[in-house]
Design a protein around this motif. Sequence first.
Motif, short mmCIF file in Angstrom:
data_model
loop_
_atom_site.label_atom_id
_atom_site.label_comp_id
_atom_site.label_asym_id
_atom_site.label_seq_id
_atom_site.Cartn_x
_atom_site.Cartn_y
_atom_site.Cartn_z
N ASP A 144 5.89 6.49 -11.78
CA ASP A 144 5.59 5.47 -10.78
C ASP A 144 6.57 5.71 -9.63
O ASP A 144 7.78 5.66 -9.82
CB ASP A 144 5.77 4.08 -11.38
CG ASP A 144 5.37 2.97 -10.42
OD1 ASP A 144 5.23 3.23 -9.21
OD2 ASP A 144 5.21 1.84 -10.90
N LEU A 145 6.05 5.98 -8.44
CA LEU A 145 6.90 6.28 -7.29
C LEU A 145 7.33 5.03 -6.53
O LEU A 145 7.92 5.12 -5.47
CB LEU A 145 6.20 7.27 -6.36
CG LEU A 145 5.83 8.60 -7.03
CD1 LEU A 145 5.03 9.48 -6.08
CD2 LEU A 145 7.06 9.34 -7.53
N GLY A 146 7.02 3.88 -7.08
CA GLY A 146 7.51 2.63 -6.53
C GLY A 146 6.57 1.97 -5.55
O GLY A 146 5.58 2.53 -5.12
N GLU A 147 6.93 0.73 -5.20
CA GLU A 147 6.17 -0.06 -4.24
C GLU A 147 6.90 -0.03 -2.91
O GLU A 147 8.13 -0.14 -2.87
CB GLU A 147 6.06 -1.51 -4.72
CG GLU A 147 5.34 -1.64 -6.04
CD GLU A 147 5.34 -3.08 -6.56
OE1 GLU A 147 5.89 -3.97 -5.88
OE2 GLU A 147 4.78 -3.29 -7.64
N HIS A 148 6.14 0.12 -1.82
CA HIS A 148 6.74 0.22 -0.49
C HIS A 148 5.88 -0.55 0.51
O HIS A 148 4.67 -0.63 0.37
CB HIS A 148 6.83 1.68 -0.05
CG HIS A 148 7.55 2.55 -1.02
ND1 HIS A 148 8.92 2.66 -1.04
CD2 HIS A 148 7.09 3.33 -2.03
CE1 HIS A 148 9.28 3.49 -2.02
NE2 HIS A 148 8.19 3.89 -2.64
N THR A 149 6.54 -1.08 1.53
CA THR A 149 5.84 -1.70 2.65
C THR A 149 6.18 -0.90 3.89
O THR A 149 7.37 -0.66 4.18
CB THR A 149 6.27 -3.17 2.83
OG1 THR A 149 5.98 -3.87 1.60
CG2 THR A 149 5.51 -3.82 3.96
N ILE A 150 5.13 -0.49 4.62
CA ILE A 150 5.32 0.35 5.80
C ILE A 150 4.83 -0.42 7.02
O ILE A 150 3.69 -0.89 7.05
CB ILE A 150 4.51 1.66 5.69
CG1 ILE A 150 4.78 2.36 4.36
CG2 ILE A 150 4.83 2.59 6.84
CD1 ILE A 150 3.84 3.52 4.10
N GLY A 151 5.67 -0.54 8.03
CA GLY A 151 5.28 -1.19 9.27
C GLY A 151 4.32 -0.32 10.06
O GLY A 151 4.18 0.89 9.81
N TYR A 152 3.67 -0.93 11.06
CA TYR A 152 2.72 -0.19 11.91
C TYR A 152 3.40 0.99 12.58
O TYR A 152 4.50 0.89 13.10
CB TYR A 152 2.12 -1.12 12.96
CG TYR A 152 1.27 -0.38 13.96
CD1 TYR A 152 0.06 0.18 13.58
CD2 TYR A 152 1.69 -0.22 15.26
CE1 TYR A 152 -0.72 0.88 14.48
CE2 TYR A 152 0.92 0.47 16.18
CZ TYR A 152 -0.28 1.02 15.79
OH TYR A 152 -1.05 1.71 16.68
#
Length: 128
Positions: free
Chosen positions: A56-64
């Motif tokens: 599992d490479l993890g959870e990420h949030t990417i901005g615009y």
Amino acid sequence: MALRRHFLLVAIILTLIITNSVTKSDKVHVRIVNFLELKTESGLELFVQCISKDHDLGEHTIGYNSELENPGDGPISCIFAWDADHRIFDIYRQERDGTCPECIWGITREKPCRLFSRGEREETCYSW
């Protein structure tokens, strides 16, 4: 006896070389760029969770217009989510992408697109 030792040593060396080359070719560096636009200048945040083989490479949030770098090995599948929508896409498959030391993907609402340099959008696109 010396011939047998020589043969065993050659077999071990060949095994190490083959194992090392397979391991190197399985490593892939994926960059994911968020192109989820709104009608205003700011875009949506993109939630990404990827799995590579058994990792599992993890959870990420990417901005615009921001990006995530995600090294992995073997096939890499990701869940992309924004607003109340979500999509699943294999971000790296060797049979489709070949040996890809750096695969750059632009994510839009309509489709994921494989890019060849940062900022380009329409190189090779796929349906969700």
